[in-house]
Motif scaffolding. Structure first.
Motif, PDB file in Angstrom:
ATOM      1  N   ASN A 117      11.563  58.884   7.608  1.00  0.00           N
ATOM      2  CA  ASN A 117      12.093  57.826   7.192  1.00  0.00           C
ATOM      3  C   ASN A 117      13.381  57.662   6.410  1.00  0.00           C
ATOM      4  OD1 ASN A 117       9.928  56.239   8.418  1.00  0.00           O
ATOM      5  ND2 ASN A 117       8.954  56.060   6.485  1.00  0.00           N
ATOM      6  N   SER A 118      13.949  56.402   6.463  1.00  0.00           N
ATOM      7  CA  SER A 118      15.373  56.391   5.750  1.00  0.00           C
ATOM      8  C   SER A 118      14.993  55.286   4.510  1.00  0.00           C
ATOM      9  CB  SER A 118      16.307  55.645   6.481  1.00  0.00           C
ATOM     10  OG  SER A 118      16.773  56.722   7.387  1.00  0.00           O
ATOM     11  N   VAL A 119      15.298  55.824   3.244  1.00  0.00           N
ATOM     12  CA  VAL A 119      14.752  55.123   2.154  1.00  0.00           C
ATOM     13  C   VAL A 119      16.172  54.565   1.318  1.00  0.00           C
ATOM     14  CG1 VAL A 119      13.782  55.005   0.082  1.00  0.00           C
ATOM     15  CG2 VAL A 119      12.688  56.190   2.073  1.00  0.00           C
ATOM     16  N   ASN A 120      16.318  53.281   1.186  1.00  0.00           N
ATOM     17  CA  ASN A 120      17.227  52.905   0.264  1.00  0.00           C
ATOM     18  C   ASN A 120      16.928  52.989  -1.217  1.00  0.00           C
ATOM     19  OD1 ASN A 120      17.585  50.942   2.933  1.00  0.00           O
ATOM     20  ND2 ASN A 120      19.454  51.072   1.914  1.00  0.00           N
ATOM     21  N   TRP A 121      18.005  53.190  -2.070  1.00  0.00           N
ATOM     22  CA  TRP A 121      17.662  53.321  -3.570  1.00  0.00           C
ATOM     23  C   TRP A 121      17.663  51.654  -4.225  1.00  0.00           C
ATOM     24  CZ3 TRP A 121      17.369  58.103  -6.583  1.00  0.00           C
ATOM     25  CH2 TRP A 121      17.463  58.932  -5.909  1.00  0.00           C
ATOM     26  N   ASN A 126      19.246  45.476  -7.192  1.00  0.00           N
ATOM     27  CA  ASN A 126      20.550  46.011  -6.708  1.00  0.00           C
ATOM     28  C   ASN A 126      19.890  47.142  -5.777  1.00  0.00           C
ATOM     29  OD1 ASN A 126      22.383  45.167  -8.748  1.00  0.00           O
ATOM     30  ND2 ASN A 126      20.736  45.906  -9.870  1.00  0.00           N
ATOM     31  N   VAL A 127      20.346  47.338  -4.658  1.00  0.00           N
ATOM     32  CA  VAL A 127      19.892  48.010  -3.379  1.00  0.00           C
ATOM     33  C   VAL A 127      21.258  48.952  -2.847  1.00  0.00           C
ATOM     34  CG1 VAL A 127      19.140  48.376  -1.155  1.00  0.00           C
ATOM     35  CG2 VAL A 127      18.179  46.665  -2.846  1.00  0.00           C
ATOM     36  N   SER A 128      21.205  50.229  -2.794  1.00  0.00           N
ATOM     37  CA  SER A 128      22.323  50.997  -2.461  1.00  0.00           C
ATOM     38  C   SER A 128      22.423  51.021  -0.872  1.00  0.00           C
ATOM     39  CB  SER A 128      21.680  52.470  -2.390  1.00  0.00           C
ATOM     40  OG  SER A 128      20.547  53.047  -1.849  1.00  0.00           O
ATOM     41  N   THR A 129      23.600  50.908  -0.512  1.00  0.00           N
ATOM     42  CA  THR A 129      24.008  50.843   1.008  1.00  0.00           C
ATOM     43  C   THR A 129      23.804  52.254   1.774  1.00  0.00           C
ATOM     44  OG1 THR A 129      26.252  51.415   0.675  1.00  0.00           O
ATOM     45  CG2 THR A 129      25.774  49.091   0.490  1.00  0.00           C
ATOM     46  N   LYS A 130      23.743  53.181   1.025  1.00  0.00           N
ATOM     47  CA  LYS A 130      23.302  54.445   1.623  1.00  0.00           C
ATOM     48  C   LYS A 130      22.084  54.905   1.566  1.00  0.00           C
ATOM     49  CE  LYS A 130      24.501  59.513   1.655  1.00  0.00           C
ATOM     50  NZ  LYS A 130      25.237  60.519   1.120  1.00  0.00           N
ATOM     51  N   VAL A 131      21.466  55.529   2.781  1.00  0.00           N
ATOM     52  CA  VAL A 131      20.124  55.626   2.559  1.00  0.00           C
ATOM     53  C   VAL A 131      20.000  57.269   2.579  1.00  0.00           C
ATOM     54  CG1 VAL A 131      19.287  53.661   4.096  1.00  0.00           C
ATOM     55  CG2 VAL A 131      19.937  55.951   5.004  1.00  0.00           C
ATOM     56  N   SER A 132      18.526  57.651   2.109  1.00  0.00           N
ATOM     57  CA  SER A 132      18.412  59.066   2.005  1.00  0.00           C
ATOM     58  C   SER A 132      17.095  59.153   2.775  1.00  0.00           C
ATOM     59  CB  SER A 132      17.921  59.355   0.559  1.00  0.00           C
ATOM     60  OG  SER A 132      19.000  59.378  -0.365  1.00  0.00           O
ATOM     61  N   SER A 133      16.947  60.241   3.557  1.00  0.00           N
ATOM     62  CA  SER A 133      16.114  60.544   4.641  1.00  0.00           C
ATOM     63  C   SER A 133      15.069  61.448   3.966  1.00  0.00           C
ATOM     64  CB  SER A 133      16.788  61.414   5.667  1.00  0.00           C
ATOM     65  OG  SER A 133      17.627  60.646   6.343  1.00  0.00           O
ATOM     66  N   CYS A 134      13.746  61.121   4.364  1.00  0.00           N
ATOM     67  CA  CYS A 134      12.642  62.008   3.826  1.00  0.00           C
ATOM     68  C   CYS A 134      12.461  63.131   4.664  1.00  0.00           C
ATOM     69  CB  CYS A 134      11.666  60.805   3.818  1.00  0.00           C
ATOM     70  SG  CYS A 134      11.449  59.551   2.905  1.00  0.00           S
ATOM     71  N   ILE A 135      12.446  64.342   3.827  1.00  0.00           N
ATOM     72  CA  ILE A 135      12.229  65.526   4.577  1.00  0.00           C
ATOM     73  C   ILE A 135      11.078  66.207   3.948  1.00  0.00           C
ATOM     74  CG2 ILE A 135      13.869  66.587   3.065  1.00  0.00           C
ATOM     75  CD1 ILE A 135      14.803  68.029   5.597  1.00  0.00           C
ATOM     76  N   GLN A 136      10.562  66.974   4.644  1.00  0.00           N
ATOM     77  CA  GLN A 136       9.234  67.850   3.911  1.00  0.00           C
ATOM     78  C   GLN A 136       9.718  69.196   3.929  1.00  0.00           C
ATOM     79  OE1 GLN A 136       5.833  67.913   6.226  1.00  0.00           O
ATOM     80  NE2 GLN A 136       6.820  68.226   8.108  1.00  0.00           N
ATOM     81  N   THR A 155       8.979  45.585  -4.405  1.00  0.00           N
ATOM     82  CA  THR A 155       9.540  46.219  -5.332  1.00  0.00           C
ATOM     83  C   THR A 155       9.571  47.731  -5.085  1.00  0.00           C
ATOM     84  OG1 THR A 155       7.179  46.526  -6.152  1.00  0.00           O
ATOM     85  CG2 THR A 155       8.253  44.768  -6.958  1.00  0.00           C
ATOM     86  N   GLY A 156       9.195  48.221  -3.830  1.00  0.00           N
ATOM     87  CA  GLY A 156       9.312  49.297  -3.426  1.00  0.00           C
ATOM     88  C   GLY A 156       8.277  50.526  -3.807  1.00  0.00           C
ATOM     89  N   ALA A 157       8.517  51.688  -4.039  1.00  0.00           N
ATOM     90  CA  ALA A 157       7.739  52.837  -4.239  1.00  0.00           C
ATOM     91  C   ALA A 157       8.431  53.831  -4.849  1.00  0.00           C
ATOM     92  CB  ALA A 157       6.653  53.126  -3.055  1.00  0.00           C
ATOM     93  N   GLY A 177      12.095  53.087  -4.063  1.00  0.00           N
ATOM     94  CA  GLY A 177      12.703  53.611  -2.800  1.00  0.00           C
ATOM     95  C   GLY A 177      12.092  52.496  -2.010  1.00  0.00           C
ATOM     96  N   ILE A 178      13.005  51.726  -1.020  1.00  0.00           N
ATOM     97  CA  ILE A 178      12.671  50.469  -0.204  1.00  0.00           C
ATOM     98  C   ILE A 178      12.927  50.811   1.136  1.00  0.00           C
ATOM     99  CG2 ILE A 178      12.286  49.015  -1.943  1.00  0.00           C
ATOM    100  CD1 ILE A 178      14.960  47.824  -0.850  1.00  0.00           C
ATOM    101  N   LEU A 179      12.578  50.357   2.071  1.00  0.00           N
ATOM    102  CA  LEU A 179      12.948  50.647   3.637  1.00  0.00           C
ATOM    103  C   LEU A 179      14.153  49.888   3.732  1.00  0.00           C
ATOM    104  CD1 LEU A 179       9.676  50.817   5.290  1.00  0.00           C
ATOM    105  CD2 LEU A 179      11.053  52.460   4.580  1.00  0.00           C
ATOM    106  N   PRO A 180      14.819  49.958   4.849  1.00  0.00           N
ATOM    107  CA  PRO A 180      15.872  48.994   4.971  1.00  0.00           C
ATOM    108  C   PRO A 180      15.593  47.837   5.687  1.00  0.00           C
ATOM    109  CG  PRO A 180      16.590  51.243   6.032  1.00  0.00           C
ATOM    110  CD  PRO A 180      15.134  51.276   5.443  1.00  0.00           C
TER     111      PRO A 180
END
Length: 842
Positions: free
Chosen positions: A127-131, A146-156, A67-69, A55-58
């Protein structure tokens, strides 16, 4: 020279990316995996690729050095398995990368990727994370980032509106390694999950919510989360295969799935939603199943997430459906379907079972065949026949595709496979006991499909008459109909050595058998189809025997001016059922007719049990065993002075079993001896089943009218009952209390040795205090103890000296905390032991 083949970089595309992923950077430090579906085009065929996901930030998309996390659950196509390590993804490390391979001609591949968030700031709440997917060759050499255009929001996880609540199913009935996608009512793709067991075990149990840890590794389980900001709840779930194909879609109208309310979730991880993925399926029906109909068919099923279900049946391939069961509670796991015989017999049937709330949740089974088990309606009874005459013995039975096999004295008769057995010219050596076994066709393995039935013994005697007891009667018939003349010799007391021969004459000439006329040399002359040439002729039968020759009355076949357009039909019912036998008489010339119904040779009349005895329609109310028999209608043509008869309709009434006697209510047996219990039952059918039980538990090997234990043990003591049933009902015997007498017990009746008299306990049975009186002729030292049926001492009284006269020994059961049952009081002197039996009932 070296040729270098340069391939284009595969094109990356995203198919499914969830709106949310869980983050461990929270107050609970809990997270679970999330999944996304991507697709590569322009791949090389027959080529192995490796990949990792992070996962990487926009803001990090444009920097290829980042390389992300996040960790991965790694997939290996060669073993079709997943594996998890807590190490960071590494394309060159076989333990920390995923592998897939294209097939022949395959240049496009859909792949499920996953991301397990780690305690990295990229996954901070909100945070919003790209795949980010790194594609490499089999050696780990990077091909593309390769990076997704859609992001996933981090939720607890938590209970607030901007937090998430866990949701899980411990047994979804879905195939492992399929994937689930969850949507809200706006159409947002909110979360994803994999169906366990994927083979991987997450290596950080302290960060896995308890609900997810409990389902991790359980086949068919799944777990994910829902954001708490769902006022309408969960709207839709999609199931995908590992290759990305959509397999099934569940949807709901109100967010309440069965009894599970997914609206406004607020349980966090500690109060996750226990969900049941809607599922329903037959467990004893498959395509082309074969069922035996004994009057009821037990349909069993498995279900999940279904509050009410319905079952339908179709006999036309699914064009029209009829209800079997509507909106039933599925918790019983089966439905006992009462099937009217012949209704669905022998035709391919389709069955469907579905959820009432979610009708699309349905399973359909085709090609099911129901076989009505054979049931004998009528059969030939034992009889005396004439030498050289034509004889036919037979059976009338109902059932599906019936097959018949006749036996003589228990030995199979080759080729005798019709519903009747025909003697064209019976001989003395045909005298025997005949039976017929009726069965459904064998299955493809040559095994009996359903339970066969056997006729009662048909004893065939060959004897001779002395006189004619039953004369033929003139018959009024219609051209094209059937008719017969019949004579019966007086057979009472005739020894079997006597022989009879018959010959029918028409206008003085012998009748000759043909395809149309049979029985010319038998007691029954049968006209299969009456022609005009048979009418108004003089028929007489000559009966010859050792005692001489007797001629029957002269009779005729005369044209009837009335006819039956509808004949009565056979009936087979359970007792208590009303039946109606219906005829329709065609009376073109409006002749004056009188009607009366016959049962055998008995003329019926109206009463509270019978109605219509003098009409074309006979009704018998509340049928019982006395109604079994053959019925026919006699129509008397008053104007002409003759009668016609309908065909015979056989009525069979199956009665419920009734117990007429059984073992006593209380039985005592010495330890090691034989125990025998019995029930005697009456019913019009022998098709009875017996089920013995002890203390409420069924005894699997005790299935007859007698229960036998050759050598009883102490644990055989208890309460026994027997359930007896047939197709029309069941009855349960009265309880039989069995006590096992252990060594030292001498009896349970009053005892007197002239100096020591023991009276029976009173009251007995008892619910409280029981008094045992001992009358002593002199002083005795007496002790007392009481045992249960297992021989265990449950009460005792120390030895004490008692004087001459009447002494009382009271036992207060209310203070002993004992179960209902039989107990034995042992009264001991210096050299003797006497036992009394007490029944305790609270």
């Amino acid at each position: 020279p070296v040729q270098i083949d340069i391939k284009a970089i595969p094109i990356f595309g995203e198919v499914i990316v969830p709106d949310y992923i869980s983050t461990p950077l929270s107050s609970t430090n809990e997270t679970i995996p999330s999944y996304a579906l991507i697709k590569f085009t322009g791949l090389n065929e027959n080529t192995e690729y490796t990949f990792t996901t992070s996962g990487i930030l926009p803001s990090e998309i444009s920097d290829p050095a980042i390389t992300g996390a996040g960790n991965n659950i790694y997939y290996d196509y060669s073993t079709d398995s997943y594996n998890y390590t807590s190490s960071s993804p590494d394309l060159r490390d076989p333990l920390n990368r995923s592998v897939f391979k294209t097939g022949p001609g395959e240049t496009t591949k859909s792949i499920w990727i996953n991301l397990v968030p780690t305690p990295d700031s990229r996954f901070a709440v909100g945070n919003s994370v790209n795949w980010c997917v790194y594609l490499a060759n089999a050696y780990g050499d990077l091909i593309s980032r390769n990076v997704s255009t859609k992001v996933s929001s981090c939720i607890q996880f938590g209970t607030e509106t901007d937090e998430a609540t866990g949701i899980y199913d411990v047994n979804s009935r879905l195939a492992p390694k399929n994937f689930l996608v969850y949507y809200d009512f706006v159409g947002n793709l909110i979360s994803t999950a994999i169906v366990q067991d994927d083979g991987a075990t997450l290596g950080f149990p302290s960060q896995i919510p308890a609900y997810y840890e409990n389902i991790d590794g359980i086949n068919s389980a799944w777990g994910t989360f829902l954001p708490n900001n769902l006022p309408d709840g969960l709207a839709k779930i999609e199931e995908y295969s590992p290759n990305g194909s959509l397999l099934y879609t569940w949807s709901d109208e109100d967010g309440i799935w069965g009894a599970v309310d997914t609206r406004n979730p607020n349980g966090g991880s500690s109060n996750a939603i226990y969900f049941e993925t809607p599922y329903v399926a037959f467990t004893n029906l498959n395509n082309y199943s074969e069922l035996c109909n004994f009057g009821q068919v037990d349909i069993t099923f498995d279900y999940h997430g279904v509050a009410l279900l319905s079952i339908d049946v179709s006999s036309d391939g699914g064009s029209t459906w009829l209800p079997v069961a509507s909106e039933i509670d599925p918790t019983e796991g089966h439905y006992l379907w009462t099937v009217q015989r012949e209704t669905y017999s022998g035709v391919p049937l389709s069955f469907r079972i579905y959820s009432t709330e979610h009708p699309y949740m349905m399973q359909q089974i085709d090609g099911v065949v129901i076989f009505d088990v054979p049931e004998i309606i009528q059969q030939t009874q034992s009889d005396v026949y004439c030498i050289d005459s034509e004889v036919s013995i037979g059976v009338v039975a109902t059932g599906t595709q019936l097959q018949y096999q006749w036996y003589r004295d228990g030995v199979l008769i080759p080729g005798a496979t019709l519903s009747y057995y025909y003697f064209p010219s019976i001989k003395y050596d045909n005298s025997a006991i005949y039976t017929c076994v009726i069965s459904n066709p064998s299955n493809g393995y040559g095994e009996e499909r359903c339970q066969s039935v056997t006729t009662e013994d048909i004893v065939v005697y060959v004897a001779r008459p002395t006189t004619i007891a039953k004369q033929p009667e003139t018959m009024y018939i219609n051209i094209g109909g059937s008719a017969y003349f019949e004579v019966d010799p007086a057979a009472n007391g005739i020894p079997p050595s006597y022989t009879f021969t018959y010959q029918w004459f028409v206008n003085g000439a012998p009748v000759v058998n043909s395809n149309r006329i049979q029985g010319a040399s038998s007691r029954k002359l049968y006209f299969k189809t009456v022609s005009s040439s048979d009418l108004n002729k003089q028929y007489v039968c000559r009966v010859s025997a050792l005692c001489g020759v007797a001629y029957s009355d002269t009779v005729q076949l005369s044209q009837s001016e009335i006819s039956f357009s509808t004949q009565p039909q056979d009936k087979s019912v359970c007792e208590g059922t009303d039946i109606t036998l219906t005829t329709v008489v065609k009376n073109t010339n409006n002749l004056t007719l009188k009607y009366y119904w016959m049962k055998g040779n008995y003329r019926l009349s109206d009463n509270i049990h019978i109605s219509g005895s003098q009409t074309p329609e006979l009704t018998i109310f509340n049928t019982n065993a006395g109604d079994i028999g053959n019925y026919y209608l006699v129509v008397e043509v008053v104007d002409k002075g003759y009668k016609i008869f309908s065909t015979t309709a056989a009525v069979w009434v199956t009665t419920q079993p009734v117990i007429i006697s059984q073992s006593p209510a209380s039985v005592s047996v010495n330890l090691g001896q034989k125990l025998e219990l019995f029930v005697n039952v009456e019913s019009t059918t022998d098709n009875l089943t017996y089920e013995w039980s002890k203390d409420g538990a069924v005894l699997p090997n005790q299935i007859s009218d007698k229960l036998v234990i050759d050598t009883v043990a102490a644990e055989d003591g208890g309460t026994y009952v027997c359930k007896i049933k047939n197709d029309c009902g069941e009855v349960i015997s009265s309880p039989i209390l069995v006590g096992i007498v252990t060594p030292g017990i001498t009896g349970v009746n009053d005892f007197c040795d002239c100096e020591f008299e023991i009276l029976s306990p009173r009251p007995n049975p008892t619910s409280g205090v029981s008094d045992i009186q001992i009358n002593l002729a002199k002083s005795f030292t007496v002790s007392l103890d009481m045992t249960n049926v297992l021989g265990q001492i449950v009460y005792s009284r120390e030895a004490s000296t008692y004087g001459a006269g009447l002494n009382h020994f009271e036992i207060d059961f209310t203070t002993l905390n004992l179960n209902d049952g039989v107990y034995f009081v042992n009264i001991r002197t210096e050299d003797k032991v006497f036992t009394k039996k007490i029944v305790f009932m609270k």
